[in-house]
Design a protein around this motif. Sequence first.
Motif, mmCIF file in Angstrom:
data_model
loop_
_atom_site.group_PDB
_atom_site.id
_atom_site.type_symbol
_atom_site.label_atom_id
_atom_site.label_comp_id
_atom_site.label_asym_id
_atom_site.label_seq_id
_atom_site.Cartn_x
_atom_site.Cartn_y
_atom_site.Cartn_z
ATOM 1 N N ILE A 1 0.777 -4.185 -0.168
ATOM 2 C CA ILE A 1 -0.479 -4.560 -0.830
ATOM 3 C C ILE A 1 -1.607 -3.994 0.032
ATOM 4 N N ASP A 2 -2.526 -3.253 -0.609
ATOM 5 C CA ASP A 2 -3.668 -2.680 0.125
ATOM 6 C C ASP A 2 -4.960 -3.287 -0.401
ATOM 7 N N LEU A 3 -5.840 -3.583 0.508
ATOM 8 C CA LEU A 3 -7.192 -4.023 0.147
ATOM 9 C C LEU A 3 -8.168 -3.037 0.803
ATOM 10 N N SER A 4 -9.052 -2.486 -0.010
ATOM 11 C CA SER A 4 -9.949 -1.454 0.535
ATOM 12 C C SER A 4 -11.399 -1.764 0.219
ATOM 13 N N TYR A 5 -12.253 -1.192 1.055
ATOM 14 C CA TYR A 5 -13.696 -1.302 0.835
ATOM 15 C C TYR A 5 -14.334 0.032 1.240
ATOM 16 N N GLY A 6 -15.200 0.505 0.376
ATOM 17 C CA GLY A 6 -15.898 1.757 0.698
ATOM 18 C C GLY A 6 -17.400 1.575 0.580
ATOM 19 N N HIS A 7 -18.134 2.250 1.429
ATOM 20 C CA HIS A 7 -19.597 2.117 1.436
ATOM 21 C C HIS A 7 -20.229 3.504 1.634
ATOM 22 N N ARG A 8 -21.070 3.854 0.691
ATOM 23 C CA ARG A 8 -21.782 5.129 0.823
ATOM 24 C C ARG A 8 -23.083 4.832 1.568
ATOM 25 N N ILE A 9 -23.140 5.213 2.810
ATOM 26 C CA ILE A 9 -24.265 4.838 3.673
ATOM 27 C C ILE A 9 -25.543 5.553 3.223
ATOM 28 N N ASN A 10 -25.421 6.807 2.958
ATOM 29 C CA ASN A 10 -26.560 7.580 2.441
ATOM 30 C C ASN A 10 -25.992 8.764 1.656
ATOM 31 N N SER A 11 -26.872 9.662 1.300
ATOM 32 C CA SER A 11 -26.393 10.776 0.464
ATOM 33 C C SER A 11 -25.442 11.693 1.217
ATOM 34 N N LEU A 12 -25.365 11.539 2.539
ATOM 35 C CA LEU A 12 -24.532 12.444 3.320
ATOM 36 C C LEU A 12 -23.185 11.847 3.706
ATOM 37 N N VAL A 13 -23.181 10.563 4.012
ATOM 38 C CA VAL A 13 -21.982 9.974 4.620
ATOM 39 C C VAL A 13 -21.514 8.741 3.854
ATOM 40 N N SER A 14 -20.190 8.665 3.702
ATOM 41 C CA SER A 14 -19.551 7.489 3.107
ATOM 42 C C SER A 14 -18.385 7.087 4.030
ATOM 43 N N VAL A 15 -18.208 5.787 4.190
ATOM 44 C CA VAL A 15 -17.109 5.320 5.054
ATOM 45 C C VAL A 15 -16.270 4.307 4.281
ATOM 46 N N GLY A 16 -15.062 4.067 4.737
ATOM 47 C CA GLY A 16 -14.195 3.099 4.063
ATOM 48 C C GLY A 16 -13.088 2.626 4.988
ATOM 49 N N ALA A 17 -12.523 1.468 4.637
ATOM 50 C CA ALA A 17 -11.424 0.914 5.436
ATOM 51 C C ALA A 17 -10.408 0.268 4.502
ATOM 52 N N THR A 18 -9.167 0.284 4.911
ATOM 53 C CA THR A 18 -8.079 -0.331 4.132
ATOM 54 C C THR A 18 -7.267 -1.244 5.057
ATOM 55 N N MET A 19 -6.991 -2.419 4.536
ATOM 56 C CA MET A 19 -6.069 -3.312 5.251
ATOM 57 C C MET A 19 -4.825 -3.441 4.381
ATOM 58 N N LYS A 20 -3.661 -3.295 4.999
ATOM 59 C CA LYS A 20 -2.436 -3.302 4.201
ATOM 60 C C LYS A 20 -1.460 -4.329 4.765
ATOM 61 N N TYR A 21 -0.718 -4.925 3.857
ATOM 62 C CA TYR A 21 0.378 -5.801 4.282
ATOM 63 C C TYR A 21 1.645 -5.231 3.677
ATOM 64 N N LEU A 22 2.633 -5.011 4.570
ATOM 65 C CA LEU A 22 3.845 -4.289 4.197
ATOM 66 C C LEU A 22 5.052 -5.198 4.372
ATOM 67 N N THR A 23 5.932 -5.222 3.389
ATOM 68 C CA THR A 23 7.199 -5.947 3.546
ATOM 69 C C THR A 23 8.334 -4.981 3.264
ATOM 70 N N ARG A 24 9.441 -5.207 3.968
ATOM 71 C CA ARG A 24 10.638 -4.393 3.745
ATOM 72 C C ARG A 24 11.855 -5.328 3.682
ATOM 73 N N LYS A 25 12.730 -4.987 2.782
ATOM 74 C CA LYS A 25 13.928 -5.828 2.640
ATOM 75 C C LYS A 25 15.118 -4.926 2.339
ATOM 76 N N THR A 26 16.213 -5.177 3.023
ATOM 77 C CA THR A 26 17.435 -4.420 2.774
ATOM 78 C C THR A 26 18.580 -5.396 2.498
ATOM 79 N N ALA A 27 19.304 -5.186 1.404
ATOM 80 C CA ALA A 27 20.427 -6.064 1.049
ATOM 81 C C ALA A 27 21.665 -5.219 0.797
ATOM 82 N N LEU A 28 22.778 -5.717 1.166
ATOM 83 C CA LEU A 28 24.046 -5.011 0.959
ATOM 84 C C LEU A 28 25.017 -5.965 0.266
ATOM 85 N N ASP A 29 25.476 -5.554 -0.856
ATOM 86 C CA ASP A 29 26.378 -6.393 -1.674
ATOM 87 C C ASP A 29 25.775 -7.773 -1.925
#
Lengths: 222, 854
Positions: free
Chosen positions: B122-150
């Motif tokens: 799951i990713d949550l992101s935010y972006g902000h265009r500071i001015n006509s020249l520069v835009s910045v952004g950040a993403t926070m992610k939560y990752l799960t992994r699961k492995t099952a056999l039989d």
Amino acid sequence: MGCRLARASLVLIGGVILVASSRAVAAEDPHQAECDLGIALALEGQPAQAESVFISLLSHSPRDSRALTNLGNLHLLRGETEVALTFYGQAGATDSMDAGIVLNEATALLLLGDEEAAQERARLGMRMAGGALSAASLLGLRYEGPETEAAKGAERTYLSKEEVLALLRAAAGHVPADSAKAAGTAGSAGRTQLKKRAPVWRSAGPRASEGEDSAALVYWKR
Amino acid sequence: MGAIPRPVWLVAALATTFLLGAPQIAHARPSQQVPVGARALGMGGAFCSIADDATALYWNPAGLPFIGHQEITGSHADLFNSGIVDNLAAFVLPLSPHQAAAIDWYHSGFQDTELDFGENRIDLSYGHRINSLVSVGATMKYLTRKTALDGSTVRNGGGLGFDLGVIATPIDRLRAALVAQDFTNTKVKYTGGDGTAVAFPRNIRAGISYGLRRDLTVAFDADDRWHAGAEYRLLDLLSLRAGLQNDWSGPDGMTWSAGLGIKWGVLRFDYALVDHPTLGSTSHFGVTLAFNFNPSQIRIEKVEARDLYASLYKTYSRDPFGTIRIRNMDDSPIATKIRVFVPDLMSVPSEQDVILRPRASQEVPMTAVFSDRVLGERGDRPVQVQVSATYQSRRLPRTEKSTGRCVTYGPGAIDWGAGVSQAAAFVTTRDPAVDAFARDATRTAALMGGVSASNRNLTFTAAIFDALSVLGVTYVPDPNNPYSTISATPRAVDTVSYPRETLARRTGDCDDTSVLLAALLGNVGIATKLVDVPGHLFLLVDTGIHARNQLALGLDESRYVVVGDEIWIPLETTALGKGFAEGWRVGADSYAAWSGRGRLALVDIAEASSKYEPADLGGAPPSIPALDTSALEARVKQDLATMGTWRHDFLESRYGEVEKNLEATPEALNAVARVYFLAGKLDEARTTLERAQAKSPNSPQTRNNLANVYAAQGNLGPAIDLYEAAVKGDESDAGLWLNLGLVRYVSGDSLGAEEPLAQGVTRSGGYLEACRLLGLAPEVEPTREGTQRMTAEEARILLKAALKRVPRPGTGVPRKDSASTNAVRRESTWTSRIAAGRSAGEAALQDLLYWRER
């Protein structure tokens, strides 16, 4: 019907007045054609023939200010500025109310490099003419471009329109604000009311309106 | 040192970072995240600087503010046809014109009868265009992994990760980006004591993209691999993409990709095929829903475009070619940016800002800046005019779109119904072909020997007109659309040739040839006006002569026209080939005829050009044969001779009688000589007086004045002889006596001077009058007899001495000195100014001599 009749009568009366007045002018001035011929020859570039005509005018009408002014112009065009000034002086003594003669003196003085005296005469000439526009019209001028520096220093035989205009502008700036005639130019030093032409692009090659001599820039008295 | 413009500085900084960073990026650990999005993958994964759709959560969160609307997207892929599925669902929500947030869910997994592996993120992101020249952004992610056999869980864990991104737009259509994916090394902490493992190692990615054209974008990304891609959009409906990527070094070959996107209303379908050199190909599918829940506040009600004429393309940037009717349905004014775009004819949309009045419908004039390529249009064809109105709808920008239709006509087409002034758009004064031809013609005239023409405008006009004749340019009426017919037909489209075309074709009808001549004359600074009469056009040419100096032409008034304060000559191009003089004659006749009927209008080309600006014709000018200068010279000389004949005839008819009666009387010549004398031109004065003497040898006036000139030149002997002769001719003139006395004195004959001076004083009526005759003020100073020079004071003394010899009236006793202090001043004129230098102190003799005027 009545309206038409009235209109026709007005036209008829106008025509009669016109003819009568032109005849009156002709009667008053039998030497006008002689003067016009001289000017035509001078403007066409035949100064010797023009001089003969003006001397003839002087013969038929002694101390004629037109002849004296235009003889002055011919000498101005030959580069004999002092002679021209003398002729203008003689003409001005005969007709002291003619602004054109004073403006011609201003032009001649400018060519001599006497800028101060030229400005003084131009100022007087413009005041007598009733403003910068009328003065420019007397000299056969129209506004064409930016100002250039007025003549300075050594004597020259070439004088650009811009220089005369600059002179007239400078003179306009000194016309008293309370002068009724100069109302159009009062307090407008360097800001004339002259009509400005739309800019026209021109090539770097030969140009028709460039290098014009002073023939068309002096006042030819008719 | 001058300041470096900020965009340039920024580009330089980004380029440096990119270049310096590439080697480090190349040696970073391989990314283990699976890239997402059919659009991005179709471009080879070169997408971190574009990132303007919902997959920006993965590629670069700084791209989120560029999306500008709500967007839901979903994608699916079966990686390498291996059964490993890859799914994504994302949602973007703009928060303001410069901020946006987004969330997505990503799943990747494999499932068969034995093994079940799954990864969710799951990713949550935010972006902000500071001015006509520069835009910045950040993403926070939560990752799960699961492995099952039989059916039994073997491993299960989760962890947090973070991405950071920045996009710079230093210049229009260029974007550069830098992204730090998983910059904290995203780890998964497994349950059951299995420890922690780095799931996604840090990955630094840099990218750059550039819109080569409005519909074509190219991009390049670099991380542990390099990625290159391009996207071409066709009418905003269909997108075609291609890309390739490879390791910076390694055994694998190139991975190719291609894709397409289809837009259908608010929906967009994307497909990409990625062909891995060893693992096989993967098909990626995507669907996107772009929408905006904000209710529309304005409505474009009507787009009304008039027909477009390529030749007038410059005019449309100022003068509207249609109107847009827009309604504001809100209760408050709305600031709206209106864009007008005509595909193929414009490079970028033209924008204008308007404030829409509340609850009102208003007409907005439609202007547009067309590119030069509009001149490449041929014939006529319908075009679509795209109009959009962008405004701030509550928190988000919103754009309403509409279209209109019109017909565009290729260069040369014109509808005279909008006025003859439009012809100015064809007067291409700056065209190199026009420039070269005008220069050749006028140079020939300027260097031509044996011709004296006082008016340069007329000479140059004759040269250009005749040069056209020499070249073979002739007037030929348009057989299909004669101007006489088409100009009188409402909304009929005529064709006007540009001057270079007429020069190359060497034929043209009245509008073509008038435009050509106006352009050539304009090139050498001669103003022209079009004369618009029913069914025909011709020209007025400025002579440069002020109306006051109309005598300079020396022609009958019927041959010229006074407009304003200037003299213009009518010139008829139908007479091309017959010579300038004939063109002038025919033009003058036409002008007089139409003027008399009151059906004539003038269009000043210079004024009209400020509205209908001539086109900048690109491409190489047509080849025009060199002028036959000798033929041109002959024609110009013939024309100037004809004009000379006109002039002679006119002067003869009007002033013939005057010329017959010209004369130069001795009195007039004396008057002229006096001016020369006062101006110091003694030779000229003498010559003039000798002429006078030839006419009247015994005239005391001429003798005296000529003697004055001799005296002034130092020829005292001849001067004395002439004075004596003059005195004999008129003994009553005191001035003659005075002159004789003065000159005798100056020559050293003081005794001989006494008698004539006494005569002069007596005949003048006294000392004061004698002084006045000589222009003197009475004062006293010592003498310098015989020095050939004389001061004013010496003259006074002489006069006083002479006065003593004059008997008192009625007594015969000489009178005493009765000098008065009253100054006698000469007339104050410029003449006296010039003479002033000589009349003071060291005055020359000539300043004292009496000049007889009659």
